[in-house]
Design a protein around this motif. Sequence first.
Motif, mmCIF file in Angstrom:
data_model
loop_
_atom_site.group_PDB
_atom_site.id
_atom_site.type_symbol
_atom_site.label_atom_id
_atom_site.label_comp_id
_atom_site.label_asym_id
_atom_site.label_seq_id
_atom_site.Cartn_x
_atom_site.Cartn_y
_atom_site.Cartn_z
ATOM 1 N N SER A 1 0.833 -1.208 0.000
ATOM 2 C CA SER A 1 0.000 0.000 0.000
ATOM 3 C C SER A 1 0.859 1.247 0.000
ATOM 4 N N ASN A 2 1.954 1.218 0.764
ATOM 5 C CA ASN A 2 2.855 2.368 0.787
ATOM 6 C C ASN A 2 3.492 2.594 -0.577
ATOM 7 N N ILE A 3 3.868 1.504 -1.242
ATOM 8 C CA ILE A 3 4.495 1.644 -2.561
ATOM 9 C C ILE A 3 3.525 2.279 -3.543
ATOM 10 N N ARG A 4 2.291 1.803 -3.556
ATOM 11 C CA ARG A 4 1.314 2.339 -4.488
ATOM 12 C C ARG A 4 1.017 3.805 -4.190
ATOM 13 N N THR A 5 0.879 4.146 -2.906
ATOM 14 C CA THR A 5 0.605 5.533 -2.534
ATOM 15 C C THR A 5 1.765 6.450 -2.896
ATOM 16 N N GLN A 6 2.983 5.996 -2.618
ATOM 17 C CA GLN A 6 4.149 6.823 -2.926
ATOM 18 C C GLN A 6 4.283 7.056 -4.424
ATOM 19 N N LEU A 7 4.055 6.019 -5.223
ATOM 20 C CA LEU A 7 4.172 6.192 -6.665
ATOM 21 C C LEU A 7 3.077 7.098 -7.203
ATOM 22 N N GLN A 8 1.858 6.985 -6.666
ATOM 23 C CA GLN A 8 0.794 7.884 -7.105
ATOM 24 C C GLN A 8 1.137 9.334 -6.786
ATOM 25 N N THR A 9 1.685 9.560 -5.584
ATOM 26 C CA THR A 9 2.087 10.922 -5.214
ATOM 27 C C THR A 9 3.214 11.428 -6.099
ATOM 28 N N LEU A 10 4.186 10.562 -6.366
ATOM 29 C CA LEU A 10 5.315 10.959 -7.209
ATOM 30 C C LEU A 10 4.858 11.302 -8.623
ATOM 31 N N LEU A 11 4.025 10.450 -9.210
ATOM 32 C CA LEU A 11 3.577 10.704 -10.573
ATOM 33 C C LEU A 11 2.665 11.916 -10.641
ATOM 34 N N ALA A 12 1.941 12.208 -9.547
ATOM 35 C CA ALA A 12 1.132 13.428 -9.520
ATOM 36 C C ALA A 12 2.018 14.663 -9.541
ATOM 37 N N ILE A 13 3.182 14.583 -8.894
ATOM 38 C CA ILE A 13 4.125 15.711 -8.923
ATOM 39 C C ILE A 13 4.694 15.889 -10.324
ATOM 40 N N VAL A 14 5.095 14.768 -10.943
ATOM 41 C CA VAL A 14 5.714 14.830 -12.268
ATOM 42 C C VAL A 14 4.704 15.253 -13.324
ATOM 43 N N LYS A 15 3.444 14.902 -13.124
ATOM 44 C CA LYS A 15 2.413 15.151 -14.139
ATOM 45 C C LYS A 15 2.275 16.631 -14.454
ATOM 46 N N HIS A 16 2.379 17.481 -13.461
ATOM 47 C CA HIS A 16 2.135 18.906 -13.650
ATOM 48 C C HIS A 16 3.416 19.677 -13.977
ATOM 49 N N ARG A 17 4.457 18.985 -14.349
ATOM 50 C CA ARG A 17 5.714 19.656 -14.686
ATOM 51 C C ARG A 17 6.145 19.257 -16.095
ATOM 52 N N ARG A 18 6.925 20.128 -16.680
ATOM 53 C CA ARG A 18 7.478 19.810 -17.996
ATOM 54 C C ARG A 18 8.627 18.829 -17.805
ATOM 55 N N ALA A 19 8.498 17.665 -18.424
ATOM 56 C CA ALA A 19 9.440 16.578 -18.181
ATOM 57 C C ALA A 19 10.533 16.552 -19.240
ATOM 58 N N HIS A 20 11.751 16.219 -18.795
ATOM 59 C CA HIS A 20 12.903 16.014 -19.669
ATOM 60 C C HIS A 20 13.470 14.641 -19.319
ATOM 61 N N TYR A 21 13.747 13.842 -20.323
ATOM 62 C CA TYR A 21 14.112 12.441 -20.106
ATOM 63 C C TYR A 21 15.567 12.206 -20.448
ATOM 64 N N VAL A 22 16.203 11.387 -19.585
ATOM 65 C CA VAL A 22 17.567 10.909 -19.814
ATOM 66 C C VAL A 22 17.495 9.387 -19.809
ATOM 67 N N PHE A 23 17.846 8.775 -20.935
ATOM 68 C CA PHE A 23 17.788 7.327 -21.077
ATOM 69 C C PHE A 23 19.199 6.783 -20.905
ATOM 70 N N CYS A 24 19.449 6.118 -19.795
ATOM 71 C CA CYS A 24 20.763 5.548 -19.504
ATOM 72 C C CYS A 24 20.784 4.100 -19.985
ATOM 73 N N ILE A 25 21.809 3.772 -20.762
ATOM 74 C CA ILE A 25 21.925 2.451 -21.372
ATOM 75 C C ILE A 25 23.212 1.800 -20.892
ATOM 76 N N LYS A 26 23.120 0.535 -20.565
ATOM 77 C CA LYS A 26 24.283 -0.242 -20.144
ATOM 78 C C LYS A 26 24.840 -0.963 -21.353
ATOM 79 N N PRO A 27 26.085 -0.676 -21.772
ATOM 80 C CA PRO A 27 26.604 -1.271 -23.021
ATOM 81 C C PRO A 27 26.989 -2.736 -22.883
#
Length: 1268
Positions: A807-833
Motif C-alpha cells: 500500500s505504501n508503494i502504491r501511494t508513494q508512486l501515485q504521489t510521485l507521478l502526480a508531482i511529475v504530471k504537472h511539470r514539464r518533463a525532460h528524459y535521460v535514457f541511460c543504457i548499459k553497453p
Amino acid sequence: MEQEIGTWDSVLLENLSEDSFISNIHQRYKRDHIYTYIGTSVVALNPYHHISEHSLDNIRNYGNKGIFQLPPHIYGLTNLAYQSLKDHSEDQCVLLTGEGGAGKTETFKMIVNFLTHIQDRALCSSSSGTPNVLRKQSSTSSATGVAAMQTHRRASSSCSATGNYVICKASGAAASSSRRQSPSPGPGPSQRARTRTESIERQARRNMREKIVEFDFTHHKSTENISTLLETVGGAYAHTHPTKSCFKHQQTQVSNCTANAYVPTPKATACSASPKYMPHGCRQCGHSKCTRAQSLEKEERDAALLLMHSSNSRLSTAHHQTQPQRGSCSNLVRQLSTESQPERQLNMGSQQRISLYDAHKLSKVFGSTSVSPTPSVSSSLHRRHKSPNQRLRECVTCADVFLEAMGNACTLKNTNSSRYGKLFDIEIDFKGDPMGVHITHYMLEKTRITDTIIGERNFHIFYQLLLGADLQLLKSLKLFRNVEKYELLRNTTGMEEDRTNFHYTKRSLDVLGLSCDEINSIFRVIAVVLKLGNFIFVPVTNIDGTEGCQVSNVYEVQETAQLLNLEAQILINCLTRANSTNSTQEDVGCEMDARQASSNRNTLCRTLYSRLFTWLVNKINESLKSTQREKNLALLDFYGFEVSDHNSFEQFAINYSAEKIHQNFVFNVLRSEQELYLREGLEWSRIDYFDNESICELIDKPSYGILSLINEPHLSSNEALLLRVQQCCAGHPNFMTSGSNSMSFQIRHFANVVNYSIHRFLEKNSDTLPKYISAGFYQSKLALVQSLFPEGNPRRQASKKPTTLSSNIRTQLQTLLAIVKHRRAHYVFCIKPNECKQSHQFDLALVQHQVRYMSLMPLVHLCRTGHCYHLSHVKFFQRYKLLNSLTWPHFHGGSQVEGIALIIRNLPLPSAEFTIGTKNVFVRSPRTVYELEQFRRLRIAELAVLIQKMFRMYHARKRFNRMRHSQMVISSAWRTWRAREEYRTLKYKRQVKWAVEVIARYYHQWKIRQYLLTIPLRLPPNTLSPLSGEWPAAPGFLADASRLLRSIYHRWKCYIYRNSFDQTARNRMREKVTASIIFKDRKASYAQSVGHPFVGDYVRLRHNQQWKKICAETNDQYVVFADIINKIARSSGKFVPILLVLSTSSLLLLDQRTLQIKYRVPASEIYRMSLSPYLDDIAVFHVKASELGRKKGDFVFQTGHVIEIVTKMFLVIQNATGKPPEIHISTEFEANFGQQTVIFSFKYGGMSELAQGPPKVTRKANRMEIIV
C-alpha cells in the motif's frame, strides 16, 4: 561540433531504423562520445572509464549556449530545463531511466553539480554569457529594430494561412530538415582569444549602422538568405584542460604509492577492469565530483597564494621544506606539473571504487599546508568564501555524500547501486539562484539489512564505520574492526576505500549542521543495528512444556543496552517475550521460541535502519529548506528494472515502480503528443508503440490487482496467496504460471519476463514492528531513539492499523507521478553497453534489448515527424508580440490568430517551422525555439534600454528645470533676507535687555506665590495616612519654609487619624499589634496575613438561633472567633473538619452540621501554643494536666487563619488568667496525646511555583512528621 563522430542527434539520421540508430550510438561510443540527443532527450551510455574533465568552464560553456550549439551532453539537457524554468516560470522535472548499472546515479550527481554551479558563470565576462546579440546603434529605436529583423528575414519565410492555419507545411519540410543537420561550432577559445574576440566585437558594434542578428547559423545547410554575420574568430576552437584529480587521490598520485590500492577478486577482475561509475571527473579514479573540487580549488588556491605572498621569508622557507600534504595547494600544483602521461593512463585504469565524497573545504587547505593563517585572516577568508550559494552547494554535496553511504550498496551488477529512489526538488528564484533543496526518498531496500545475497554487500555505511573510524570511536560504540565478527555482514568484505570514505561521510554531517550529540547518536544507532544482528537465540524448554528462548551472548545485550541508554532486561524482554510490559522484571509477557525471536530481531534491525534513514533525510531537508516558495526543478532517480536468479517481493516492487515510470513516459510523450496533434487538426500518421498500461493494471488494479490481493486479510499463507493470484490473473495476457508444483508466477514486464518466487511475500509485505517493542525502545534515554519510535509513547493515542508495504508503494508512486504530471518533463535514457562493466565493449543484443523496451525508436520517429514545442494561442501571442511593431504594445488589426501569423511572417526564421492549430501554435525544431527565445530576450533588452533612455531624459530635464527655478528664487530671497536680518538684530538686542530686567523682578515673587498656592493641589490623594512621607518639592530658596510646613502637616495628620478610631477599630488594631509582636520574623506565613483584617466570625455564628440556645447554657455569649477548621487525628494524621468557636472564656469544638459540642476547654486550661516557623497552617494547643488534659491531651488544628486564631486565643487567655500564654515556635516540639507523648517534627519540602497543597502528615510510633 565538426569533430563529432556519427550523428549527434538521432533525429537527423538519414535512413532511420533501429539498426542505424544502434550503429550510430555504437560508433560514437567507440570514440567516447557517450551522449546522443533524441530531440531534447538524451541517450547516455555508461563508458565504465573516465572520459573528460567536467570543470566549471564546461558548466559555463553549456550554461551560456543553446542545447544544439555544443556537443551532446547531460549539461545541455540540464541547461535547457534550467532556462525553461527561468524564461517560462514553469516547474521542470528531469527523469532518469535505465536498468541497474546504466549510470543513473552518476548522471544524477552531474545534474545536481551543474545546477548548484550554474550561477558561477557570472564570473565570466558578459560577452561570453550572451553570444548572440542584436548589434545596434545607440540612437536606434525599437521600431527600427523590428524593421531590421524584417530586412534580414530568410527568403523562405513567406506565410500562407489555411483553414487550420497550417503555414507552409509542404514547402517547409526541406527547410525544417535542413535545420536539423550539421551542428554549430564547438566550445569557445582560450581566455586570451576570448578577450581578443570581445574587443573586436565591441569595435564592430561601434561601426555598425544597422541591426543584424549574430546567431551562429553556420550549422544550417540551406540556401536561405541570411545577412552577413560578423567574423569574430577564425578556425576551430580548441580548449584543453589540464589533467587534475580530486583531493581524495592526490596523496596516491604524488607518492606513486600503489601498495594499498584495492585488488579486486578474480571474479571482478575477469568481469571488470575499470571503475564502476560513469567516471566523469578525476583522471585517476573518475571521481564524479571533481567539478565541485575545481571550483573550490580555485578559491582555495587564491586564498593560499594570498597568505603566502603576505607571509615573511621565514614562513616561506619553512613552507618549502615541508613534505607534500594531502589536499594542499602546493601538492596540487606539483602534481599537475610533474605527473607524466603514462601515470595518468595508469591512473585512468585504476580499480579503486569511485565515490562521491568531497574533501574540498577551505579549512582543509589551511589544515594541510604548512602556512598557518592567523585567526583574523582565517575568519575573514571563511566569511568571504561562504556565500549563501556556496553554503547551499556545500550542503547539497554533503547530503549526497551521506545519503550515498546510507542508501547505496554493492550488487552483482553495480558496485554502487542506489537502493532507494530519490526526488531532488531544487528551488530556484527568479534570478536563477538555487535557494533550497527538498529531498524525497522512496522504497529504501531495508531487507538488505538482514538478507544479503551472496556476492553482494550491505549498505556502505557499515563497512565505512568499521574500517574508517578511529579506535576511540569504535571503543565508544563497542565495535570491532573486523567485518567478519558481525552476522549482518557475513560473506562480505570491506575495501580499502571504505576506510578513506568514512572521513568524508563523518565530515558531511558536520557541514549539514548536525550537532555532536546527534552525530554520536547516529553512529550509535548504526552500531546497535550491527550488534542486534549478532544476537543468538537458543531454544529452551520450560517446565510447563512450552518452548522459549534466551540470548546466549549476554555481553552483546549489555553493550547494546548501553548504546541505547536502556535497561538490559527491557531489551531482552522485547526480543524474547511477546506483549511484555517493558518492565525490568524477568517473568513478564509470553515467551517466544527462537524462530519468532530471530524474526522480531530482523524486523527491528530493518525498522531501526529505515527510520534512521528517514530521520536523516528530514534533518537534511531542514538544513536545505528555502525560506520562500520558488519555482522547482525536480530530479528523479528511481530504481531501474531488475532481474536476478531469485526474484522475490523486493524485485516485484522495484519492477512495478519501473513499470509506472515507463508508463508515465509512454502516456505523457508517445500517447498525449499524438492525441494532441489529432485534436488540433494536424496531418499525422500514427506511430506505433508498446503501451504497458495493461501490465500496470495487472499489478495495481483495485480489488483484483496483485497488490490488492496481497493485502486481503483472509490470506494466511504464501500458498493461499499464489492460488488467489492465479485465480484472479489467470486470463491476463501478461501473467503466466510457472507450473503446478512451482511456488512462483511470471509476469511479462515491459522489459522482460520475470519469474517471482512467492516465498515470504506476505511476511515482507507486512513487515511491521510489534508495538511492545516500540514501547520498550521508547524508554531509551537517547533522544534520537525516542524520536524513531513515537508510537511507543504511552501517552500517545493508539493509531490505526499500520499500512502494508504494498500500500505504501502504491501511494508513494501515485504521489510521485502526480508531482511529475504537472511539470514539464525532460528524459535521460541511460543504457548499459555490457554486463561485464568493461570499457569500449558494446553488447549489441543487450543494447538492442534496452532500446526496444525503452521505446526509443517510437520517440525518435515522434521527434522526427512531430513538433518539439507548443503553446496556446493566447500564451504564444502574449509572449512574442513584442517581436513585431504592429502587435506591440497593442494589436488592433484583428484576431489573435492573425496577430500570431503576422509575428511569424516577420521573423527571420523559416515559416515552415511554425504550425498554427485550432488552439495551439506548434514549433517543429528545438533550435527554432532557442532562436525565438533569443530574439525575445534581445528584444526585451532593447525595450529596457529604450525605457531607461526615456526615463533618464525625463528625469534629467525635470531636475534641470527645478534647479534653475530654485536658483532664481534663492537669489531673490537671499537679498531680502539679508536686509531684514540686520534690522531684526538691532531691534532684538534692545528688547532683550528690557525683558531681562522685568523677568528677574517678577520671577522671584511668582515662584513664592506659585509654590504656596499649589501645595494643596500637589499633595497625593492618600496623604491623610500617617505613614505617607510624600511632600511636594520646593525651590531651593524655600527649603526652610518647606521643612517647617511639612512638620506641621504631619502632626495634623496624626491627630486626624487618632480621632477617626472607634472601639471596634481599636480592638482590631490591638489584635494586629499583638500578632506582630508574636509572629514577626518568627513565622513565615505572618507576612501574608498582614494585609487581611481579622474577621473573627467567618461562619456568622452569632446570628444562628441554635447557637444562641447553646451559648446561653454554657455562658459563651460573645463569639471571638468561629470557623470550620481541620482537626488532625492523633493516630493517623488525617484531617477531620470541625467547627471551632472561641469565646471570651473558653474554646469549643462543635459538629459543623448539628452544632453539638464535642469538647469545651476553658481558656485558663490552655497554657501554651506551638507552631512551626514554616508556611504551614498547623497549630498545637497544649492543655494543662487536668482531667480533660489527661484524658484527651493536646489539640492539633489546621486552618488558613492560624495567625488570627492564635492571636485571639492569646488575648483571651491573657484576659482570663491575667498573664499571657507561652507561644512556642520551633521545627520540633512535644505534644501530649492522653497517656502518650508525641514529638512533632516539621520538615521543609521546598518551594513550588504552583499552588501549595495541604501538608503531608504521617504518624510513626511516637513521632509525627509533617512535610510542608
